[in-house]
Scaffold this active site. Structure first.
Site, PDB file in Angstrom:
ATOM      1  N   GLY A  48       0.857  -1.189   0.000  1.00 32.14           N
ATOM      2  CA  GLY A  48       0.000   0.000   0.000  1.00 32.14           C
ATOM      3  C   GLY A  48       0.883   1.225   0.000  1.00 32.14           C
ATOM      4  O   GLY A  48       1.770   1.341   0.852  1.00 32.14           O
ATOM      5  N   ALA A  49       0.663   2.134  -0.933  1.00 29.70           N
ATOM      6  CA  ALA A  49       1.600   3.240  -1.141  1.00 29.70           C
ATOM      7  C   ALA A  49       2.026   3.946   0.149  1.00 29.70           C
ATOM      8  O   ALA A  49       3.216   3.942   0.496  1.00 29.70           O
ATOM      9  CB  ALA A  49       0.996   4.219  -2.159  1.00 29.70           C
ATOM     10  N   ARG A  90      10.160  -1.537  -4.769  1.00 31.87           N
ATOM     11  CA  ARG A  90       8.986  -1.474  -5.650  1.00 31.87           C
ATOM     12  C   ARG A  90       8.999  -0.114  -6.335  1.00 31.87           C
ATOM     13  O   ARG A  90       9.210   0.902  -5.684  1.00 31.87           O
ATOM     14  CB  ARG A  90       7.686  -1.659  -4.855  1.00 31.87           C
ATOM     15  CG  ARG A  90       7.556  -3.035  -4.194  1.00 31.87           C
ATOM     16  CD  ARG A  90       6.197  -3.227  -3.551  1.00 31.87           C
ATOM     17  NE  ARG A  90       5.146  -3.417  -4.560  1.00 31.87           N
ATOM     18  CZ  ARG A  90       3.845  -3.433  -4.284  1.00 31.87           C
ATOM     19  NH1 ARG A  90       3.441  -3.218  -3.050  1.00 31.87           N
ATOM     20  NH2 ARG A  90       2.951  -3.609  -5.230  1.00 31.87           N
ATOM     21  N   ASP A 240      -1.243   5.123  -6.220  1.00 27.11           N
ATOM     22  CA  ASP A 240       0.169   4.849  -5.931  1.00 27.11           C
ATOM     23  C   ASP A 240       1.063   5.961  -6.437  1.00 27.11           C
ATOM     24  O   ASP A 240       2.133   6.201  -5.873  1.00 27.11           O
ATOM     25  CB  ASP A 240       0.566   3.494  -6.546  1.00 27.11           C
ATOM     26  CG  ASP A 240      -0.117   2.368  -5.796  1.00 27.11           C
ATOM     27  OD1 ASP A 240      -1.291   2.089  -6.105  1.00 27.11           O
ATOM     28  OD2 ASP A 240       0.511   1.816  -4.872  1.00 27.11           O
ATOM     29  N   ASN A 250      -2.798   3.254 -10.164  1.00 26.67           N
ATOM     30  CA  ASN A 250      -3.340   2.509  -9.042  1.00 26.67           C
ATOM     31  C   ASN A 250      -3.391   1.043  -9.443  1.00 26.67           C
ATOM     32  O   ASN A 250      -3.040   0.672 -10.562  1.00 26.67           O
ATOM     33  CB  ASN A 250      -4.733   3.043  -8.662  1.00 26.67           C
ATOM     34  CG  ASN A 250      -5.199   2.544  -7.299  1.00 26.67           C
ATOM     35  OD1 ASN A 250      -4.493   2.651  -6.314  1.00 26.67           O
ATOM     36  ND2 ASN A 250      -6.379   1.952  -7.261  1.00 26.67           N
ATOM     37  N   LYS A 251      -3.836   0.195  -8.499  1.00 25.33           N
ATOM     38  CA  LYS A 251      -3.849  -1.240  -8.757  1.00 25.33           C
ATOM     39  C   LYS A 251      -4.461  -1.590 -10.114  1.00 25.33           C
ATOM     40  O   LYS A 251      -5.466  -0.998 -10.504  1.00 25.33           O
ATOM     41  CB  LYS A 251      -4.664  -1.902  -7.638  1.00 25.33           C
ATOM     42  CG  LYS A 251      -4.710  -3.398  -7.660  1.00 25.33           C
ATOM     43  CD  LYS A 251      -3.368  -4.073  -7.762  1.00 25.33           C
ATOM     44  CE  LYS A 251      -2.406  -3.581  -6.738  1.00 25.33           C
ATOM     45  NZ  LYS A 251      -0.989  -3.899  -7.023  1.00 25.33           N
TER      46      LYS A 251
HETATM   47  C1  LIG Z   1      -3.641   3.819   0.030  1.00 29.88           C
HETATM   48  S1  LIG Z   1      -3.264   3.541  -1.602  1.00 29.88           S
HETATM   49  C2  LIG Z   1      -2.873   1.859  -1.637  1.00 29.88           C
HETATM   50  C3  LIG Z   1      -2.674   1.351  -3.035  1.00 29.88           C
HETATM   51  O1  LIG Z   1      -1.574   0.418  -3.038  1.00 29.88           O
HETATM   52  C4  LIG Z   1      -2.061  -0.814  -3.517  1.00 29.88           C
HETATM   53  O2  LIG Z   1      -1.107  -1.519  -4.234  1.00 29.88           O
HETATM   54  P1  LIG Z   1      -0.308  -2.747  -3.524  1.00 29.88           P
HETATM   55  O3  LIG Z   1      -1.320  -3.537  -2.743  1.00 29.88           O
HETATM   56  O4  LIG Z   1       0.292  -3.486  -4.705  1.00 29.88           O
HETATM   57  O5  LIG Z   1       0.746  -2.091  -2.662  1.00 29.88           O
HETATM   58  C5  LIG Z   1      -3.217  -0.425  -4.405  1.00 29.88           C
HETATM   59  O6  LIG Z   1      -2.779   0.116  -5.631  1.00 29.88           O
HETATM   60  C6  LIG Z   1      -3.881   0.600  -3.533  1.00 29.88           C
HETATM   61  O7  LIG Z   1      -4.803   1.409  -4.154  1.00 29.88           O
END
Ligand SMILES: CSC[C@H]1O[C@H](OP(=O)(O)O)[C@H](O)[C@@H]1O
Length: 345
Positions: A48-49, A90, A240, A250-251
């Site tokens: 999570g960012a 990352r 992100d 974003n995801k």
């Molecule tokens: C609070 S924004 C979190 C953002 O990060 C996630 O990615 P990941 O689980 O790969 O770190 C996803 O894009 C979320 O929206």
């Protein structure tokens, strides 16, 4: 309800909620050195960012603590090596790079002994964590203000996990959802499962259940049908990295969700702290998109889904163009993507 904090500084070490074990197991992982933190970010024990920004900040402090020299220049040179290892974990979430640069700034601006620099680094990491928690609560309140202008309770669709687990706590997209729930303005949440790592089914659903927020998990390919049936009042997602024009990484799957939201005239909001905006990037074209291991696609748990001899493409993020975004909910205010530049320092 006990608040959820994915990164905890306790007894001189970091504890992380192991997010790869949720929802079936809640476990804290002890992080005593920066290499452990590098591994934890890479393997998404913490993800999570904003959360990886906080984790990287503590990783910088843990790395600094291991440097055995009283020579300032030698210390700063070795701290840069720690920073580079954390940067390489990352590539997409700008919060990671922002937090590392804040820590390096503290080190270079600190006068006094190496020990005093190390102390200042710990204080900076703790402040980054505290500020992100306050930022998320402000995002939640700003989102409540903009959304709760109708008498009926809202049903919100979200993608992936932009909750307390993805931040210092409270969450961004889920921060708005928590604020709506507290204000009794929320009917419920639809959570996209979010293939391939299923952060929605596993993490967003877990957070909602912890708080008694009604949550319906759907597979990613059901979102269009739900909108067509009029089940969704608005979509709120995290981010992100946001380019200066509002294009948002974003995801993976967020872009498709934005397209169907436009088609069905469902408002599409991005909830994110200003530290997620990369003003160095004019548009989203150059946002680095992380590609992860194919096993995330071909395997679920211990079950293999695909035959041998198959090719894979596993981008972890996609970029939603600004024109598909109704507004960006920040800790300062809710803005149209085009107005983001006003925040550029
Ligand atoms: C609070 S924004 C979190 C953002 O990060 C996630 O990615 P990941 O689980 O790969 O770190 C996803 O894009 C979320 O929206």
């Amino acid at each position: 309800m006990t608040p959820i904090y994915p990164v905890i500084w306790r007894d001189d070490r970091v504890l992380l909620i192991d997010q790869t074990l949720l929802p079936t197991q809640y476990a804290l992982v002890e992080i005593n050195d920066y290499q452990d933190m590098v591994k934890a970010i890479k393997t998404m024990i913490v993800r999570g960012a904003p959360a990886i920004g906080v984790a990287a900040a503590y990783g910088m402090y843990l790395g600094a603590r291991e440097i055995n020299t009283q020579q300032r220049d030698t210390f700063l040179t070795q701290l840069e090596i720690v920073a580079q290892k954390l940067r390489e974990t990352r590539p997409t979430a700008v919060n990671l790079f922002w937090a590392i640069s804040q820590m390096l700034k503290t080190a270079s601006e600190s006068l006094g002994t190496v020990e005093e620099i190390k102390h200042n680094l710990l204080i900076t990491a703790q402040n980054i964590q505290k500020q992100d928690l306050q930022t998320c609560q402000n995002i939640g309140n700003n989102g409540l203000e903009i959304l709760a202008n109708k008498p009926e309770k809202l049903t919100i669709l979200t993608h992936c996990n932009a909750g307390a687990l993805a931040t210092a706590g409270y969450g961004t997209a889920l921060g708005v959802i928590r604020s709506l729930w507290t204000a009794k303005r929320l009917a419920g949440v639809y959570a996209d499962e979010t293939r391939p790592r299923l952060q929605g089914a596993k993490l967003t659903a877990w957070e909602c259940v912890q708080e008694g927020i009604p949550v319906t998990v759907i597979t990613d390919n059901m979102a269009a049908h739900c909108m067509k049936k009029g089940l969704i009042d608005a979509v709120i997602v995290g981010a992100d990295r946001i380019a200066a024009n509002g294009d948002t990484a974003n995801k993976i799957g967020t872009y498709g969700l934005a397209v169907i939201s436009k088609m069905h005239q469902v408002p599409f909001y991005v909830a994110a702290p200003l530290s997620t905006v990369d003003f160095e990037l004019e548009t989203g074209e150059k946002i680095p998109i992380e590609e992860r291991h194919p096993s995330e696609i071909y395997q679920v748990g211990h079950t293999r889904l695909c035959p041998e001899g198959v090719n894979y493409y596993n981008p972890a993020f996609d970029v939603t163009p600004a024109e598909l975004i109704t507004a960006i909910i920040t800790e300062e205010k809710v803005v149209k993507p085009i107005d983001l530049l006003a925040f550029k320092e």
